[in-house]
Design an enzyme around this catalytic site. Structure first.
Site, PDB file in Angstrom:
ATOM      1  N   ARG A   1      35.216  41.935  32.266  1.00  0.00           N
ATOM      2  CA  ARG A   1      35.358  41.143  31.057  1.00  0.00           C
ATOM      3  C   ARG A   1      36.347  39.990  31.191  1.00  0.00           C
ATOM      4  O   ARG A   1      36.065  38.858  30.808  1.00  0.00           O
ATOM      5  CB  ARG A   1      35.858  42.014  29.893  1.00  0.00           C
ATOM      6  CG  ARG A   1      34.804  42.767  29.177  1.00  0.00           C
ATOM      7  CD  ARG A   1      35.381  44.050  28.639  1.00  0.00           C
ATOM      8  NE  ARG A   1      35.706  44.908  29.769  1.00  0.00           N
ATOM      9  CZ  ARG A   1      34.835  45.713  30.350  1.00  0.00           C
ATOM     10  NH1 ARG A   1      33.638  45.799  29.884  1.00  0.00           N
ATOM     11  NH2 ARG A   1      35.163  46.432  31.410  1.00  0.00           N
ATOM     12  N   THR A   2      37.524  40.290  31.706  1.00  0.00           N
ATOM     13  CA  THR A   2      38.574  39.273  31.680  1.00  0.00           C
ATOM     14  C   THR A   2      38.175  38.074  32.536  1.00  0.00           C
ATOM     15  O   THR A   2      38.243  36.923  32.098  1.00  0.00           O
ATOM     16  CB  THR A   2      39.907  39.881  32.148  1.00  0.00           C
ATOM     17  OG1 THR A   2      40.194  41.011  31.321  1.00  0.00           O
ATOM     18  CG2 THR A   2      41.037  38.877  32.035  1.00  0.00           C
ATOM     19  N   LYS A   9      46.607  38.116  54.964  1.00  0.00           N
ATOM     20  CA  LYS A   9      47.394  37.674  56.130  1.00  0.00           C
ATOM     21  C   LYS A   9      48.887  37.718  55.851  1.00  0.00           C
ATOM     22  O   LYS A   9      49.694  37.307  56.675  1.00  0.00           O
ATOM     23  CB  LYS A   9      47.016  36.228  56.499  1.00  0.00           C
ATOM     24  CG  LYS A   9      45.549  36.025  56.776  1.00  0.00           C
ATOM     25  CD  LYS A   9      45.289  34.538  57.070  1.00  0.00           C
ATOM     26  CE  LYS A   9      43.804  34.265  57.199  1.00  0.00           C
ATOM     27  NZ  LYS A   9      43.533  32.812  57.226  1.00  0.00           N
TER      28      LYS A   9
HETATM   29  C1  NCD Z   1      41.836  46.568  30.527  1.00  0.00           C
HETATM   30  C2  NCD Z   1      42.760  46.208  31.672  1.00  0.00           C
HETATM   31  O1  NCD Z   1      42.301  45.735  32.720  1.00  0.00           O
HETATM   32  O2  NCD Z   1      43.931  46.396  31.473  1.00  0.00           O
HETATM   33  N1  NCD Z   1      40.558  45.985  30.662  1.00  0.00           N
HETATM   34  C3  NCD Z   1      40.382  44.711  30.179  1.00  0.00           C
HETATM   35  O3  NCD Z   1      41.009  43.775  30.613  1.00  0.00           O
HETATM   36  N2  NCD Z   1      39.515  44.564  29.170  1.00  0.00           N
HETATM   37  C4  NCD Z   1      41.813  47.993  30.183  1.00  0.00           C
HETATM   38  C5  NCD Z   1      41.558  49.013  31.245  1.00  0.00           C
HETATM   39  O4  NCD Z   1      41.322  48.704  32.406  1.00  0.00           O
HETATM   40  O5  NCD Z   1      41.584  50.184  30.879  1.00  0.00           O
END
Ligand code: NCD
Length: 309
Positions: free
Chosen positions: A59-60, A89
């Site tokens: 998602r991010t 490296k």
């Molecule tokens: C979260 C993260 O990466 O912290 N995911 C996200 O960015 N939506 C939550 C998770 O990994 O549990």
């Protein structure tokens, strides 16, 4: 558009004051409103976003990249940066960020170590946005979480919010709880004692005037809360796999539990979920987590426009 955010890093949610958070949420709402009429803008035409991910992400990374594309900008990207970039490296995060600043106008980085975003920002000469530094923070997730709460409940003030699950290792709740301290909300923290929100964070929230309850009783908490923010037990942060195994099924929210405790509750989750929300919740009107994930695009469009300016 006000330019107070132009050129700034976002490492922790505390890098933004309430007005700046509000500005981002308002700008995100404008992008969402315009979505039918205008799918693509030229606001960041000629600008480049670099995404640098040393940890898995769906998602991010994709919502940041979608946001940049919709703003008319370009994207360069390293997934699996630990393996495929010069980190393999021995290059430091500071050097890498300095180099990438020569190619890009903004950097979004995720890395497993707390403090890694700060380390990269020290080398970057363009804004650096922390997309997760281990069990530290994930500030843009908190922004989209706030946006979602406001969207689902019509407000932030006056709400009672429950955070449940792995509050110790979960960076999203570290950022979200701090962000909520700007509003008049009540917070209930639900976790097994071993996975409680770090006492430093709880103390800070109370000092900022937030009412914080701590419990391990999900049922009672759900009856009281307007919003329940569920998190995954963060397997990758456990030193001892047996401890993870012991705790992984601590809480499961399913349709029966919601109907029994609070049918009007809004259920959120940063995703990915493992087993903590049963799939029979997905069709309830209060299941907001997929809408929440989609909101990431509007919020990240707002962040990029304001920061890249
Ligand atoms: C979260 C993260 O990466 O912290 N995911 C996200 O960015 N939506 C939550 C998770 O990994 O549990």
């Amino acid at each position: 558009m006000p330019d107070s955010l132009a050129g700034r890093d976002i490492i922790t949610i505390d890098d933004l004051n309430k007005d700046e958070i509000q500005l981002i949420l308002n700008q995100a709402a404008r992008f969402e409103e315009l979505r039918q009429r205008r799918r693509k803008f030229d606001l960041l035409d000629g600008r480049v976003l670099a995404t640098l991910f040393y940890e898995p992400s769906t998602r991010t990374r994709l919502s940041f990249e979608t946001a940049m594309h919709r703003l008319g900008g370009d994207v360069i990207s390293v997934a699996e940066a630990a393996k495929s970039s010069s980190a393999a490296k021995g290059e430091t995060l500071t050097d890498a960020a300095r180099v990438i600043s020569g190619y890009a106008d903004v950097i979004v980085q995720r890395h497993p170590a707390v403090g890694s975003a700060q380390e990269a920002a020290a080398g970057a000469t363009v804004p650096l946005i922390n997309a997760g530094d281990g069990m530290g923070e994930h500030p843009t997730q908190a922004l989209l979480d706030l946006y979602t709460i406001q969207r689902e409940r019509g407000r932030l003030d006056g709400l009672w919010v429950g955070l449940v699950g792995d509050l110790k290792h979960g960076r999203t709740v570290h950022s979200l709880s701090r962000a909520l301290a700007h509003w008049d909300v009540r917070l209930t923290l639900v976790s097994p004692p071993a996975l409680a929100l770090p006492a430093t964070v709880t103390g800070e929230l109370r000092r900022r005037g937030l009412t914080v309850h701590e419990t391990d009783d999900l049922t009672t908490a759900m009856s009281a809360c307007d919003v329940l923010y569920v998190t995954r037990i963060q397997r990758e942060r456990f030193a001892d796999p047996a401890e993870y195994k012991r705790l992984r099924k601590s809480y499961v929210v399913d349709q029966a539990l919601i109907k029994h405790t609070n049918p009007n509750i809004t259920i959120m989750h940063p995703l990915p979920r493992v087993n903590e929300i049963a799939t029979d919740v997905d069709d309830l009107p209060g299941a907001a987590y997929f809408r929440q994930a989609a909101n990431g695009v509007w919020v990240r469009m707002a962040v990029l426009t304001l920061v890249v300016g």
